[in-house]
Design an enzyme around this catalytic site. Structure first.
Site, PDB file in Angstrom:
ATOM      1  N   ASN A   1      61.725  -3.418  47.287  1.00 41.91           N
ATOM      2  CA  ASN A   1      61.823  -2.160  47.491  1.00 41.91           C
ATOM      3  C   ASN A   1      63.288  -1.815  47.882  1.00 41.91           C
ATOM      4  O   ASN A   1      63.911  -2.585  48.507  1.00 41.91           O
ATOM      5  CB  ASN A   1      60.785  -1.684  48.421  1.00 41.91           C
ATOM      6  CG  ASN A   1      60.950  -0.232  48.722  1.00 41.91           C
ATOM      7  OD1 ASN A   1      60.640   0.698  47.859  1.00 41.91           O
ATOM      8  ND2 ASN A   1      60.653   0.068  50.159  1.00 41.91           N
TER       9      ASN A   1
ATOM     10  N   HIS B   1      65.237   0.932  50.278  1.00 41.16           N
ATOM     11  CA  HIS B   1      64.755   1.753  51.579  1.00 41.16           C
ATOM     12  C   HIS B   1      66.204   2.470  52.214  1.00 41.16           C
ATOM     13  O   HIS B   1      66.919   1.528  52.196  1.00 41.16           O
ATOM     14  CB  HIS B   1      64.009   1.106  52.541  1.00 41.16           C
ATOM     15  CG  HIS B   1      63.791   1.854  53.992  1.00 41.16           C
ATOM     16  ND1 HIS B   1      62.645   2.755  53.759  1.00 41.16           N
ATOM     17  CD2 HIS B   1      64.192   1.991  55.202  1.00 41.16           C
ATOM     18  CE1 HIS B   1      62.627   3.322  54.994  1.00 41.16           C
ATOM     19  NE2 HIS B   1      63.738   2.919  55.637  1.00 41.16           N
TER      20      HIS B   1
ATOM     21  N   SER C   1      69.172  -0.667  52.265  1.00 40.69           N
ATOM     22  CA  SER C   1      68.664  -1.989  52.111  1.00 40.69           C
ATOM     23  C   SER C   1      67.582  -2.141  50.803  1.00 40.69           C
ATOM     24  O   SER C   1      66.786  -1.137  50.702  1.00 40.69           O
ATOM     25  CB  SER C   1      67.722  -2.260  53.505  1.00 40.69           C
ATOM     26  OG  SER C   1      68.562  -1.922  54.728  1.00 40.69           O
TER      27      SER C   1
ATOM     28  N   ASP D   1      58.088  -1.689  54.982  1.00 40.99           N
ATOM     29  CA  ASP D   1      59.627  -1.630  55.301  1.00 40.99           C
ATOM     30  C   ASP D   1      60.193  -2.894  56.250  1.00 40.99           C
ATOM     31  O   ASP D   1      60.855  -2.720  56.827  1.00 40.99           O
ATOM     32  CB  ASP D   1      60.169  -0.488  55.683  1.00 40.99           C
ATOM     33  CG  ASP D   1      59.793   0.966  54.705  1.00 40.99           C
ATOM     34  OD1 ASP D   1      59.692   1.883  55.298  1.00 40.99           O
ATOM     35  OD2 ASP D   1      59.637   0.505  53.648  1.00 40.99           O
TER      36      ASP D   1
HETATM   37  C1  GRF Z   1      66.004   7.186  47.289  1.00 44.82           C
HETATM   38  O1  GRF Z   1      66.787   7.870  48.231  1.00 44.82           O
HETATM   39  C2  GRF Z   1      65.625   5.812  47.964  1.00 44.82           C
HETATM   40  O2  GRF Z   1      66.220   5.426  48.929  1.00 44.82           O
HETATM   41  C3  GRF Z   1      64.170   6.464  48.438  1.00 44.82           C
HETATM   42  O3  GRF Z   1      63.998   7.523  47.681  1.00 44.82           O
HETATM   43  C4  GRF Z   1      64.866   8.044  46.854  1.00 44.82           C
HETATM   44  C5  GRF Z   1      64.638   7.746  45.167  1.00 44.82           C
HETATM   45  O4  GRF Z   1      65.520   8.224  44.599  1.00 44.82           O
HETATM   46  N1  GRF Z   1      63.311   5.194  48.226  1.00 44.82           N
HETATM   47  P1  GRF Z   1      65.379   8.102  42.986  1.00 44.82           P
HETATM   48  O5  GRF Z   1      64.008   8.713  42.569  1.00 44.82           O
HETATM   49  O6  GRF Z   1      65.605   6.687  42.753  1.00 44.82           O
HETATM   50  O7  GRF Z   1      66.594   8.918  42.409  1.00 44.82           O
END
Ligand code: GRF
Length: 202
Positions: A105, A107, A134, A143
Site C-alpha cells: 500500500n 500512504h 511511504s 497502515d
Molecule cells: C494518493 O495521495 C495516495 O497517497 C492516497 O490516495 C491518493 C491516491 O491518488 N492513498 P491516485 O488515485 O493514485 O491518484
C-alpha cells in the site's frame, strides 16, 4: 511478477506503475486494475491502455462479500501481488492473511507518523518540517506493516493540505514503481515463498 492494482479514484499511482511496467527492465506487469467505484477515472485509463479491469460498487454489499468478489477477480487474473493505490476501503484480516507479504500500500505520510486520513493537514498543523510518502506491506492493523520505502517532502511556508499533497504526489509516483520493482525482484524472500506455498495448498 503479475500485479493487480486496486484503486478508488483518479488512479495516478496506478498509472505511474503501469507506465513504469513498460520499461524494458521492469520486473512486473499490471494484469488487472480493480475498483470499488465503477466510475473511478483510473478504470478508463487502464482499459484504454489494454489492461483488464474489474469494478464492483461496495455500497449495499457486506464487506466480506464485496472483498470475496474483488479477490476472485484478482485470483482469476492470476496475480502474484496486490498493489493498493488510493484504494479507500479497509481490507479485512481474512483477506489480508491470504496475501501476507504480497500486498503493498502507498500512504501519504512518513509512517509511523500519521496513519489514517488527513495526513498532510496533520503534518502542517504539527509544524513538521516535512511530509512525505511511504510504501508498506499491508497487515491486519491499518497502515502499520513493514515500511519498504519512503520519500520526505519539505513543507513550505503557506502550504495547505492541497499544495503539500500535490508535491507529495510527485514523490509517490517515483516511490511506488521503484519499491515495487525492488520488492518483487526479491521474489524468493520467505514471505513470498510461504504465501505461495499456502496459496497452492489451498
Ligand atoms: C494518493 O495521495 C495516495 O497517497 C492516497 O490516495 C491518493 C491516491 O491518488 N492513498 P491516485 O488515485 O493514485 O491518484
Amino acid at each position: 511478477a503479475r500485479i493487480a492494482v486496486l484503486i478508488s479514484g483518479t488512479g495516478s499511482n496506478m498509472a505511474a506503475l503501469l507506465y513504469a511496467s513498460r520499461l524494458s527492465d521492469a520486473p512486473f506487469e499490471i494484469v488487472l486494475v480493480a475498483s470499488n467505484d465503477p466510475s473511478a477515472p483510473g478504470l478508463a485509463l487502464a482499459a484504454a491502455e489494454g489492461i483488464a479491469t474489474f469494478a464492483l460498487a461496495h455500497k449495499g454489499l457486506p464487506r466480506a462479500e464485496h472483498e470475496a468478489q474483488m479477490e476472485a477477480a484478482i485470483l482469476a487474473a492470476d496475480a502474484d501481488y496486490i498493489a493498493l493505490a488510493g484504494y479507500m476501503r479497509v481490507i479485512t484480516a481474512e483477506t489480508v492473511s491470504h496475501w501476507s507479504g504480497r500486498m503493498l500500500n502507498i500512504h501519504p505520510s512518513l509512517l509511523p507518523k500519521y496513519t489514517g486520513l488527513d495526513t498532510h493537514a496533520r503534518a502542517i498543523a504539527a509544524g513538521d518540517s516535512h511530509g512525505g510518502v511511504s510504501v508498506h506491506l499491508v497487515t491486519e492493523e491499518l497502515d502499520a506493516g513493514e515500511v519498504l520505502g519512503q520519500i520526505a517532502v519539505a513543507i513550505q511556508p503557506g502550504d495547505t493540505a492541497d499544495t503539500l499533497a500535490r508535491r507529495v504526489l510527485f514523490a509517490e509516483h517515483q516511490l511506488y514503481p521503484r519499491v515495487l520493482a525492488d520488492y518483487v525482484s526479491r521474489g524468493n524472500n520467505p514471505e513470498h515463498l510461504l504465501a505461495r506455498v499456502r496459496e497452492l495448498a489451498l
